[in-house]
Design a protein around this motif. Structure first.
Motif, short mmCIF file in Angstrom:
data_model
loop_
_atom_site.label_atom_id
_atom_site.label_comp_id
_atom_site.label_asym_id
_atom_site.label_seq_id
_atom_site.Cartn_x
_atom_site.Cartn_y
_atom_site.Cartn_z
N SER A 37 0.82 -1.22 0.00
CA SER A 37 0.00 0.00 0.00
C SER A 37 0.85 1.27 0.00
O SER A 37 0.56 2.22 0.71
CB SER A 37 -0.94 0.03 1.22
OG SER A 37 -1.64 -1.16 1.34
N ARG A 66 1.39 3.63 -2.14
CA ARG A 66 0.82 4.89 -2.61
C ARG A 66 -0.29 5.41 -1.70
O ARG A 66 -0.61 6.57 -1.70
CB ARG A 66 0.27 4.72 -4.03
CG ARG A 66 1.39 4.76 -5.08
CD ARG A 66 0.83 4.57 -6.47
NE ARG A 66 0.38 3.20 -6.71
CZ ARG A 66 -0.35 2.84 -7.74
NH1 ARG A 66 -0.77 3.73 -8.61
NH2 ARG A 66 -0.70 1.58 -7.90
N MET A 67 -0.90 4.49 -0.95
CA MET A 67 -1.99 4.90 -0.06
C MET A 67 -1.43 5.41 1.27
O MET A 67 -2.12 6.09 2.01
CB MET A 67 -2.93 3.71 0.18
CG MET A 67 -4.21 4.04 0.89
SD MET A 67 -5.25 5.23 0.01
CE MET A 67 -6.07 4.14 -1.18
N HIS A 68 -0.19 5.09 1.58
CA HIS A 68 0.46 5.47 2.84
C HIS A 68 -0.19 4.80 4.05
O HIS A 68 -0.04 5.26 5.16
CB HIS A 68 0.46 6.99 3.06
CG HIS A 68 0.96 7.74 1.88
ND1 HIS A 68 2.21 7.55 1.35
CD2 HIS A 68 0.37 8.69 1.10
CE1 HIS A 68 2.38 8.35 0.32
NE2 HIS A 68 1.28 9.03 0.14
N LYS A 128 -4.01 -0.78 2.92
CA LYS A 128 -5.22 -0.67 2.11
C LYS A 128 -6.33 -1.58 2.60
O LYS A 128 -7.50 -1.26 2.50
CB LYS A 128 -4.90 -1.01 0.65
CG LYS A 128 -4.33 0.17 -0.11
CD LYS A 128 -4.60 0.06 -1.59
CE LYS A 128 -3.77 -1.01 -2.26
NZ LYS A 128 -3.87 -0.93 -3.73
N ASN A 164 -5.82 3.01 -5.35
CA ASN A 164 -4.43 2.98 -4.91
C ASN A 164 -3.97 4.22 -4.18
O ASN A 164 -2.95 4.21 -3.51
CB ASN A 164 -3.50 2.79 -6.12
CG ASN A 164 -3.60 1.39 -6.67
OD1 ASN A 164 -3.43 0.43 -5.94
ND2 ASN A 164 -3.90 1.29 -7.95
N THR A 165 -4.69 5.30 -4.37
CA THR A 165 -4.22 6.56 -3.77
C THR A 165 -5.34 7.16 -2.93
O THR A 165 -6.51 6.82 -3.10
CB THR A 165 -3.87 7.58 -4.87
OG1 THR A 165 -5.07 7.90 -5.59
CG2 THR A 165 -2.84 7.03 -5.85
N PRO A 166 -4.97 8.06 -2.03
CA PRO A 166 -6.00 8.73 -1.23
C PRO A 166 -7.05 9.42 -2.10
O PRO A 166 -8.23 9.43 -1.75
CB PRO A 166 -5.19 9.75 -0.41
CG PRO A 166 -3.84 9.13 -0.28
CD PRO A 166 -3.61 8.41 -1.58
N GLU A 167 -6.64 9.95 -3.24
CA GLU A 167 -7.60 10.62 -4.12
C GLU A 167 -8.61 9.61 -4.68
O GLU A 167 -9.81 9.86 -4.71
CB GLU A 167 -6.88 11.33 -5.28
CG GLU A 167 -6.09 12.57 -4.86
CD GLU A 167 -4.85 12.25 -4.02
OE1 GLU A 167 -4.23 11.19 -4.23
OE2 GLU A 167 -4.53 13.05 -3.12
N GLU A 168 -8.08 8.47 -5.12
CA GLU A 168 -8.98 7.44 -5.65
C GLU A 168 -9.92 6.94 -4.55
O GLU A 168 -11.08 6.62 -4.80
CB GLU A 168 -8.18 6.26 -6.23
CG GLU A 168 -7.46 6.64 -7.53
CD GLU A 168 -6.47 5.56 -7.99
OE1 GLU A 168 -6.27 4.57 -7.29
OE2 GLU A 168 -5.90 5.75 -9.08
N TYR A 169 -9.39 6.88 -3.34
CA TYR A 169 -10.22 6.44 -2.22
C TYR A 169 -11.37 7.42 -1.99
O TYR A 169 -12.52 7.03 -1.83
CB TYR A 169 -9.34 6.32 -0.97
CG TYR A 169 -10.08 5.90 0.28
CD1 TYR A 169 -9.91 6.60 1.46
CD2 TYR A 169 -10.93 4.80 0.29
CE1 TYR A 169 -10.57 6.22 2.62
CE2 TYR A 169 -11.59 4.41 1.45
CZ TYR A 169 -11.41 5.13 2.60
OH TYR A 169 -12.06 4.76 3.74
N ARG A 171 -5.44 10.17 3.50
CA ARG A 171 -4.72 11.23 2.80
C ARG A 171 -3.43 11.62 3.52
O ARG A 171 -2.40 11.81 2.89
CB ARG A 171 -5.63 12.45 2.67
CG ARG A 171 -5.03 13.60 1.90
CD ARG A 171 -6.04 14.72 1.73
NE ARG A 171 -7.17 14.29 0.93
CZ ARG A 171 -7.61 14.95 -0.14
NH1 ARG A 171 -7.01 16.05 -0.51
NH2 ARG A 171 -8.64 14.51 -0.81
#
Lengths: 282, 176
Positions: free
Chosen positions: A16, A18-20, A23, A186-191, A242
């Motif tokens: 994870s 890219r999600m930091h 996931k 994969n990313t906070p934005e996508e989440y 994020r």
């Protein structure tokens, strides 16, 4: 020869990066991705396992489920798939990544049905075709035991991408019913986008102020944010993804419009939200 | 407003004057100071910040509760924000009343509640060069809001309630 049984494998061993954050622990509608995927598979299959790295076996979220621990070297989902094929060599595996929030029962049913209809014509795998590039999606697919050996050879030869493996060896490709069914997060934005889509909510603008440790972790003292989170609890979930806040929700209080608030209060356009870390006045 | 913030040193003399009234026979105050040691770490300075809009509301509510609970004449709490050095005063509470007992009780009540309820945070800077938000980092394991009574925060300040302490500054004016 009778048809092989199918077991479920939820891939939740990823880093994870890219999600930091993990996931598998991201929540949608109050449930972690791992639980959602596990329950989805369990509605169609009797035996479902969570694929984990050796260092994740004590993670309480994963450990409450039957696990298949990585037993071969290497990185990425290919390790989990191979480990499952080795652990139970006589069954086929419905492999699902845990980060596909739009997967539905219909998608799984169709995959299982298509595999049945073609029988062993599905030599290695039945996989959905990505709506974006038409390539097979190896992490929403049924992997057959016959794939174990070629997959091992592929990895021994330096390969690590199960998608390339399926392209090279040919999988039975299925059309997804809806274009977004296989979108992964994969990313906070996508989440944030996925949360918005799943809640079917209209995004609104909120003003958020950060103090103390949270100000430092967010790298800002305030911001105006478009979000589909409908409650402070949902908003915090989104912001943890994020900014990687280290404080858990039960350590915080929350204020809306400069007054203490319930975590389940319905947020409205323009609300000012402040998360309150443990206080230390005096 | 009976709960206030200041970025400059707390002016205890003028605050004390606000509490004076002809019917008051006693005055109790508490000062919280920045101490040089907390949980084994040498502290060099502190930074305070507050969510002031909510903090003054909650602080006023605490003082209101104290006034209902104890029959005191006036009560005031002033908290400093910004960067503070050792021995600087971080917080001041003053209470005046007809008799001393309720003034002590109300003063104690106010400082205890302020520490636990008002959205104020402090970051400690240590001689080692390290720093940390009190209750948020080293103590992150235990949810603070559910913790009872004394937080470790209290240890970073001079406790005024111990009479034997050289820094004792509980003042009882004109005792009866």
């Amino acid at each position: 020869m009778s048809k092989l049984r199918v077991y479920g494998l939820i891939l939740a061993g990823g880093l994870s990066t890219r999600m930091h954050r993990d996931k598998a622990a991201l929540k949608y509608q109050g449930k972690t991705q791992l639980d959602r995927a596990f329950e989805l598979a369990s509605r169609h299959l009797t035996n479902v396992f969570v694929s984990v790295r050796a260092d994740q076996t004590l993670d309480p979220m994963r450990a409450q489920r039957p696990m298949i621990v990585d037993s071969v070297a290497g990185d990425g989902p290919i390790v989990g798939i191979r480990s499952a094929l080795i652990a139970h060599p006589q069954v086929a595996w419905l492999v699902l990544a845990c980060d596909l929030p739009f997967l539905s029962d219909a998608v799984i049913e169709n995959l299982l049905r298509e595999r049945d209809s073609v029988g062993f014509a599905t030599r290695f795998a039945a996989a959905y075709k990505s709506a974006h590039d038409g390539l097979p999606e190896p992490l929403c697919a049924i992997w057959e035991p016959a794939a174990a050996k070629p997959l091992a050879d592929y990895q021994a030869g330096g390969g690590h991408c199960p998608r390339k493996f399926l392209i090279r060896h040919g999988a039975r490709l299925l059309e997804p019913q809806d274009a977004r069914a296989l979108d992964n997060v994969n990313t906070p934005e996508e989440y944030s986008q996925a949360l918005a889509a799943l809640d079917n909510a209209i995004p609104m603008q909120l003003k958020i102020q950060y103090y103390a440790l949270m100000r430092e972790q967010a790298g800002r003292s305030e911001e105006t944010l478009e979000t589909a989170a409908s409650t402070p609890a949902g908003l915090y979930e989104e912001l943890v993804a994020r900014y990687g806040f280290t404080l858990s929700r039960d350590q915080l209080k929350v204020a809306v419009n400069s007054e203490f608030s319930d975590w389940s209060r319905k947020l409205e356009e323009g609300d000012a939200v402040v998360f309150i870390p443990p206080v230390a006045g005096g | 407003m009976n709960f206030r913030f200041t970025i400059s040193p707390i002016d205890t003399e003028s605050a004390r004057r606000e509490l004076q009234t002809l019917s008051a026979g006693g005055y109790v105050s508490f000062e919280g100071w920045v101490r040089d040691l907390n949980e084994g770490q040498e502290v060099t300075r502190l930074e305070y910040e507050a969510f002031q809009e909510l903090a003054v509301k909650e602080g006023d509510r605490i003082i209101g509760e104290a006034m209902r609970r104890f029959p005191v004449k006036h009560a005031l709490c002033i908290h400093r924000v910004g960067s503070l050095g050792l021995s600087d005063m971080a917080v001041w509470v003053g209470v005046s009343s007809v008799h001393r007992g309720e003034a002590f009780d109300a003063c104690r009540f106010i400082i205890d509640e302020v520490k636990h309820r008002v959205p104020i945070w402090k970051k400690e800077h240590y001689r080692s060069g390290d720093s940390g938000w009190v209750n948020c980092e080293r103590c992150a394991a235990a949810p603070l809001h559910s913790r009872a009574a004394h937080s470790p925060v209290e240890d970073s300040l001079v406790e005024q309630s111990h009479a034997e302490h050289p820094h004792d500054r509980i003042a009882l004016a004109n005792p009866k």
